[in-house]
Design a protein around this motif. Structure first.
Motif, short mmCIF file in Angstrom:
data_model
loop_
_atom_site.label_atom_id
_atom_site.label_comp_id
_atom_site.label_asym_id
_atom_site.label_seq_id
_atom_site.Cartn_x
_atom_site.Cartn_y
_atom_site.Cartn_z
N MET A 12 0.98 -1.22 0.02
CA MET A 12 -0.05 0.01 0.04
C MET A 12 0.85 1.45 -0.07
O MET A 12 1.78 1.37 0.55
N SER A 13 0.57 2.26 -0.79
CA SER A 13 1.13 3.62 -0.82
C SER A 13 0.75 4.31 0.46
O SER A 13 -0.56 3.98 1.10
N LEU A 14 1.64 5.51 0.59
CA LEU A 14 1.20 6.23 1.70
C LEU A 14 0.03 7.27 1.18
O LEU A 14 -0.07 7.53 0.24
N PRO A 15 -0.65 7.57 2.10
CA PRO A 15 -1.88 8.61 1.78
C PRO A 15 -1.54 9.85 0.94
O PRO A 15 -0.60 10.44 1.69
N ALA A 16 -2.14 10.31 0.21
CA ALA A 16 -1.80 11.41 -0.63
C ALA A 16 -1.66 12.72 0.17
O ALA A 16 -0.91 13.64 0.25
N ALA A 17 -2.89 12.93 1.29
CA ALA A 17 -2.86 13.96 1.88
C ALA A 17 -1.64 13.99 2.96
O ALA A 17 -1.15 14.85 3.30
N PHE A 18 -1.12 12.95 3.52
CA PHE A 18 -0.08 12.66 4.48
C PHE A 18 1.15 13.09 3.70
O PHE A 18 2.02 14.07 4.06
N LEU A 19 1.22 12.89 2.59
CA LEU A 19 2.73 13.05 1.44
C LEU A 19 2.38 14.77 1.36
O LEU A 19 3.70 15.32 1.39
N ASP A 20 1.39 15.02 1.01
CA ASP A 20 1.28 16.62 0.86
C ASP A 20 1.69 17.38 2.11
O ASP A 20 2.28 18.42 1.66
N SER A 21 1.23 17.01 3.04
CA SER A 21 1.50 17.74 4.37
C SER A 21 2.90 17.70 4.68
O SER A 21 3.55 18.89 5.22
N VAL A 22 3.62 16.43 4.50
CA VAL A 22 5.05 16.46 4.69
C VAL A 22 5.74 17.24 3.68
O VAL A 22 6.78 17.83 4.09
N ALA A 23 5.33 17.24 2.54
CA ALA A 23 6.12 18.22 1.58
C ALA A 23 6.12 19.53 1.87
O ALA A 23 6.98 20.39 1.57
N ARG A 24 4.87 20.07 2.60
CA ARG A 24 4.93 21.46 2.90
C ARG A 24 5.80 21.58 4.25
O ARG A 24 6.27 22.77 4.76
N LEU A 25 6.04 20.48 5.03
CA LEU A 25 6.80 20.60 6.14
C LEU A 25 8.40 20.37 6.35
O LEU A 25 9.32 21.17 6.74
N ILE A 26 8.65 19.59 5.31
CA ILE A 26 10.13 19.01 5.14
C ILE A 26 10.53 19.50 3.60
O ILE A 26 9.85 19.07 2.74
N PRO A 27 11.69 20.01 3.72
CA PRO A 27 12.32 20.49 2.16
C PRO A 27 12.58 19.11 1.60
O PRO A 27 12.84 18.21 2.05
N ALA A 28 12.55 19.26 0.22
CA ALA A 28 12.54 18.05 -0.78
C ALA A 28 13.96 17.56 -0.55
O ALA A 28 14.13 16.14 -0.86
N GLU A 29 14.91 18.48 -0.39
CA GLU A 29 16.22 17.68 -0.23
C GLU A 29 16.48 17.02 1.05
O GLU A 29 17.34 16.03 1.37
N ARG A 30 15.44 16.85 2.04
CA ARG A 30 15.47 15.84 3.03
C ARG A 30 14.38 14.99 3.09
O ARG A 30 13.97 14.24 4.19
N ARG A 31 13.73 14.91 1.77
CA ARG A 31 12.80 13.58 1.69
C ARG A 31 13.29 12.79 0.68
O ARG A 31 13.66 13.32 -0.43
N PHE A 32 13.33 11.43 0.74
CA PHE A 32 13.84 10.45 -0.06
C PHE A 32 12.49 9.47 -0.38
O PHE A 32 12.16 9.00 0.60
N ASP A 33 12.37 9.27 -1.53
CA ASP A 33 11.31 8.15 -1.97
C ASP A 33 11.75 7.40 -3.16
O ASP A 33 11.09 6.57 -3.88
N ASP A 34 13.04 7.74 -3.80
CA ASP A 34 13.50 7.21 -4.77
C ASP A 34 14.05 5.71 -4.46
O ASP A 34 14.46 5.39 -3.45
N PRO A 35 13.88 4.81 -5.53
CA PRO A 35 14.47 3.56 -5.12
C PRO A 35 15.92 3.24 -4.62
O PRO A 35 16.13 2.44 -3.74
N LEU A 36 16.62 4.02 -5.08
CA LEU A 36 18.20 3.87 -4.54
C LEU A 36 18.24 4.27 -3.20
O LEU A 36 18.69 3.86 -2.26
#
Length: 936
Positions: free
Chosen positions: A1-25
């Motif tokens: 199961m994937s993470l809820p879109a609402a959760f991901l949107d909220s996290v994106a507003r809270l944490i800068p992109a360079e400190r979020r990782f979801d790529d396979p590597l």
């Protein structure tokens, strides 16, 4: 199961992109800890503040998203992995506050255990826990696992030395037990929770049978399950809560700071190795030693001794020991030497009645002590080094009541035989009845998994049921013992643990299936593969000990993560999967940003140098062989080209000004993907080709001066207060000490080969190295004269396999300390000096000598914390400047009060000057400044 879109949107507003990782590597790389389990997180978040943790927990709570916290990831039981959201600590968790002359220390969870002890050392104190992984593990993990160690026992673990805690509960509420305002607010907002804790404590104490069981369990070393002793040791709910968090493995809350009551670190110590003919005699001796003034007693069975008997430095008698032999490694510590001697006599007197097969008497010599402890410390990697590729190394730790230790040891050995773990070894902290057993295990077939299951079932029955011991003494319950918690504790205690879990984490979002799990097969699921990748790294057990010294950790990948990803790429290739995108990402993350300095090998239990793999991969991709051949054959022309480039850069600086040139070159470097080097104000000015006069035949002793190619090309930076070149400064210092300085012939065409080796051109590198060695043999009259090399990386490359060449080769540190100190008079300066110990100096074993020389030259010496490698790595500082910048991100604050920095590598000094905000020079500049020739 994937993470809820609402959760991901909220996290994106809270944490800068360079400190979020979801790529396979990234998710696979971060999803690996030291255990034999693997879960791949859907999202990895690097947090930098408590506010971020609070906000994330509130978001996760709202949509029921599980989260797992990660400090160093050295945990062995699967407690730091997740298939949901993994929250890892960033840079900003290294705070400390030392109180009462070191009697207390408050630490944030990102502090490495050994660093805490380094801060406390001037006060003669240390933290109580002393896990074997203390050089890599962090305080967050030490507390969350209630880690102990060889000298810690039970009395000095985190639970018993806890003075205060700051924590965040699953609902995002903060509590600081040392802040009256925080306590008052929490008592008001969570009165029901505190009341429930008080009720559970009263009921537990009133249940005499359960209370007695809890007391018995914690008489032993025990980290199985939650810390139920908090309910009978304390009656105040806040004390209960903070002590429940200890050993909870991130299942009850987040620990954002902890205050320790520290313990004395006695300066005088001695160690002995005593071998008995059989296990029974050995364990009976342990019972006697329990009441003696010993700080550590380590048991090693015959198999563990056999695993290290062929290693250099081992006592010769180890090979001849009888098959049933069992040894004790004993250490005693004291405040004074006189008291230590009294203790040693008392210890030996207590053992006089026991027949001994062999012994190494107590020694206070630090080197001999280190050799003895190497026997104990090398056992685990010895098993790892001989395992079959594709298998993993499992280390379990159990506790028997010490009075039943002999029977327990023999019964465990019988289980190894029953389940055909012929390579298994046994050692441990004998005073506590705590035994570690290490064995290799494959998980590639159902038969192997079934064998492991049957073995663990037998171990659980033996330790927990028959002997009433602990299935986890100090490594934490994790996933691999979660199915056995009820078996060990009984249904009443197990039910109580679940009550506490649901009270503090009602929605079960904190680290599910760790410590407590409703899945009886959880320990047999998500088993980590360790596929073959390359013989250089196949022995890696993914422990993470290498990570603290890696300059690219946090920018891209650590050595452990490089190996994890290369293993995955190779396995996918064999399976026929398309790995092109993974390999594209790995090129930058794994290869381009690796400094390849090999510091990881110094920390690795099995000596793996991940940089060697990277250089091999660079070699396989090297496409400019003819160019490399031409450069090797025309090196003087290459140096002339380098001088012209520096001259052009210097001209541009004069024309455009330093700020404008710096901005322009940064843009050009980025656009060219590093092909155009980045200019900084620390960039050297060109040094003209040196015209060297032939050696005279005077009576002074001769020294051959090998000036590295960078020393022959790179002069000081334009803004540097020192405008004398390293070459001229070194020659002047050597002559001041009374030496006649001789240079090799044809010097401008000579090179140690390092620039070729780092780019993957091994053949050309070795050609240049041999050419240089031959020139040095001639210049030194066949090895008669010492050779001084002014750059430690070049020295390191040259000294490899030099035994047969008769060359007497020195780096600056070793030459100054062995040949110059007695010829010079030192007058230390008042101005503070920063010291950078290069990677090569560390490999050469001259780290402490460099620091000692600096202290001879200056009354104030600063060694910046946490900087093990500058990340300049030859030319990486020009072509991949972000690696240098990341590695030295904390340097400026650390050296702000210093007047100068010193090092032993000209290229390293460029980056250090740029990021430190002070001028860095070679060691010889400092030595020359504070010395004069000694008069006879």
């Amino acid at each position: 199961m994937s993470l809820p879109a609402a959760f991901l949107d909220s996290v994106a507003r809270l944490i800068p992109a360079e400190r979020r990782f979801d790529d396979p590597l990234s998710t696979l790389a971060f999803g690996t800890d030291a255990s034999f389990y693997r879960l791949i997180p859907k999202l990895v978040i690097r947090v930098e503040s408590e506010d971020e943790v609070v906000a994330l927990l509130k978001l996760a709570q709202r949509v029921r998203v599980p989260v797992t916290f990660r400090a160093a990831g050295t945990s062995l039981s699967g407690q730091a992995i997740s298939d949901s959201v993994l929250i890892v600590l960033g840079d900003n968790w290294n705070g400390r506050e030392i109180r009462h002359q070191g009697q207390q220390i408050r630490l944030q969870p990102g502090v490495i255990g050994a660093q805490a002890n380094a801060w406390l050392a001037p006060f003669g104190r240390k933290i109580g826990p002393d896990p074997a992984s203390i050089n890599a593990c962090k305080i967050g993990g030490i507390v969350a696992n209630n880690a102990s160690g060889m000298c810690c026992g039970t009395a000095q673990n985190t639970y018993h030395t806890l003075a205060g805690m700051r924590l965040v509960l699953a609902d995002g509420t903060r509590l600081d037990s040392e802040d009256p305002a925080s306590v008052a607010a929490f008592e008001q907002s969570h009165a029901d929770l505190l009341g429930e804790l008080a009720r559970l404590a009263r009921e537990t104490r009133a249940n005499t049978e359960l209370a007695a069981r809890i007391r018995h369990k914690y008489r032993l070393k025990n980290t199985t399950g939650l810390s139920l002793n908090a309910l009978i040791d304390y009656d105040q709910p806040l004390d209960i809560l903070s002590h429940l968090l200890v050993g909870s493995e991130g299942t009850l809350g987040f620990i954002s700071a902890v205050t320790y009551d520290t313990v004395i670190d006695h300066p005088n110590k001695a160690s002995a190795l005593i071998v008995f003919a059989d296990v029974e005699t050995c364990c009976n001796a342990v019972t006697v030693l329990k009441s003696q003034p010993v700080s550590a007693v380590e048991l090693l069975d015959r198999r563990s001794l056999r695993s290290v008997q062929d290693k250099p430095g081992m006592p010769a008698f180890v090979q001849q020991l009888s098959d049933g032999a069992c040894a004790l490694l004993i250490e005693s510590r004291a405040a004074t030497q006189a008291l230590l001697h009294e203790q040693l006599a008392q210890i030996m007197a207590s053992l006089a009645s026991f027949p001994m097969e062999k012994q190494v008497d107590f020694t206070e010599d630090a080197k001999e002590n280190a050799k003895l402890w190497a026997i104990r410390k090398d056992t685990f990697p010895a098993v790892g080094a001989v395992r079959k590729t594709g298998t993993t190394v499992i280390i379990e730790d159990v506790t028997f009541p010490v009075e039943q230790l002999a029977i327990g040891v023999n019964r465990l050995i019988a289980l190894f035989d029953k389940h055909h773990y012929d390579e298994a070894i046994l050692f441990g902290h004998a005073l506590e009845g705590n035994l570690h057993f290490v064995f290799t295990q494959g998980f590639n077939s159902t038969e192997e998994v079934a064998r492991y299951q049957a073995f663990m079932d037998d171990v659980a029955q033996l330790v927990a049921v028959e002997f009433g011991g602990s299935l986890k003494a100090e490594h934490g319950t994790g996933r691999n013992m979660a199915p056995f918690v009820e078996l060990e504790w009984g249904s009443d205690a197990y039910r109580l643990m679940w009550q506490l879990k649901r009270l503090l984490d009602p929605n079960g979002i904190l680290n599910p299936d760790v410590v407590l799990s409703e899945d009886p097969q959880i320990h047999l699921k998500n088993l980590k593969p360790l596929p073959a990748a390359d013989e250089i790294v196949d022995k890696c057990i993914e422990c993470g000990f290498c990570e603290p010294v890696c300059p690219s950790k946090g920018l891209t990948l650590s050595p452990r993560q490089r190996i994890v990803m290369w293993r995955d790429i190779q396995a996918k290739k064999r399976a026929g999967s398309d790995t092109r995108e993974l390999e594209r990402n790995y090129q930058y993350q794994g290869i381009d940003t690796c400094a390849a300095t090999g510091l990881c090998a110094q920390r690795c239990p099995v000596g793996i140098n991940t940089g060697e793999l990277v250089k091999k991969l660079r070699g396989q991709a090297a496409e400019h062989v003819k160019t490399a051949d031409w450069l090797a054959d025309n090196f003087h022309t290459a140096l002339s080209g380098a001088r012209l480039t520096l001259q052009a850069a210097n001209g541009a600086r004069r024309l455009l000004g330093a700020p404008r040139l710096s901005r322009l070159s940064a843009s050009l470097s980025k656009l060219s993907h590093g092909r155009v080097p980045q200019w900084t104000p620390a960039m050297p000015q060109p040094l003209k080709a040196v015209q060297l006069s032939p050696a005279s035949n005077d009576a002074r002793p001769r020294v051959v001066y090998l000036a590295a190619c960078v020393s022959r090309v790179m002069g000081p930076a334009a803004a540097d207060r020192e405008q004398t070149s390293l070459l001229d400064k070194t020659r002047a210092l050597l002559e001041k000490a009374g030496y006649q300085v001789v240079f090799p012939d044809n010097q401008d065409n000579l090179c140690c080969g390092q620039p070729f080796a780092s780019k993957g051109y091994a053949e050309q590198a070795e050609h240049k190295r041999q050419e240089l060695i031959n020139a040095l043999l001639h210049a030194s009259r066949g090895g008669l004269d010492p050779i001084y090399c002014d750059t430690s990386p070049c020295t390191l490359r040259l000294v490899q396999d030099l035994a047969e060449t008769r060359l007497d080769l020195y780096d600056p540190v070793r030459f100054i300390r062995t040949h110059l100190v007695d010829k010079l008079e030192f007058t230390p300066q008042d101005e503070p000096i920063a010291v950078h110990v290069t990677c090569s100096t560390q490999h050469l074993g001259e780290s402490q000598a460099l620091i000692d020389l600096a202290r001879r030259c200056s009354k104030q010496v600063v060694i910046p914390e946490g900087i093990h490698c500058c990340g300049f790595a030859g030319d990486k500082g020009f072509t991949t400047p972000q690696l240098n910048a990341h590695s030295l991100r904390s340097l400026k604050d650390a050296v702000q009060y210093c007047s100068e920095g010193i090092s032993t590598s000209r290229t390293c000094e460029i980056g250090l000057s740029n990021h430190g905000g002070i001028d860095y020079h070679g060691l010889v500049y400092l030595v020359d400044r504070v010395t004069r020739a000694r008069t006879i």
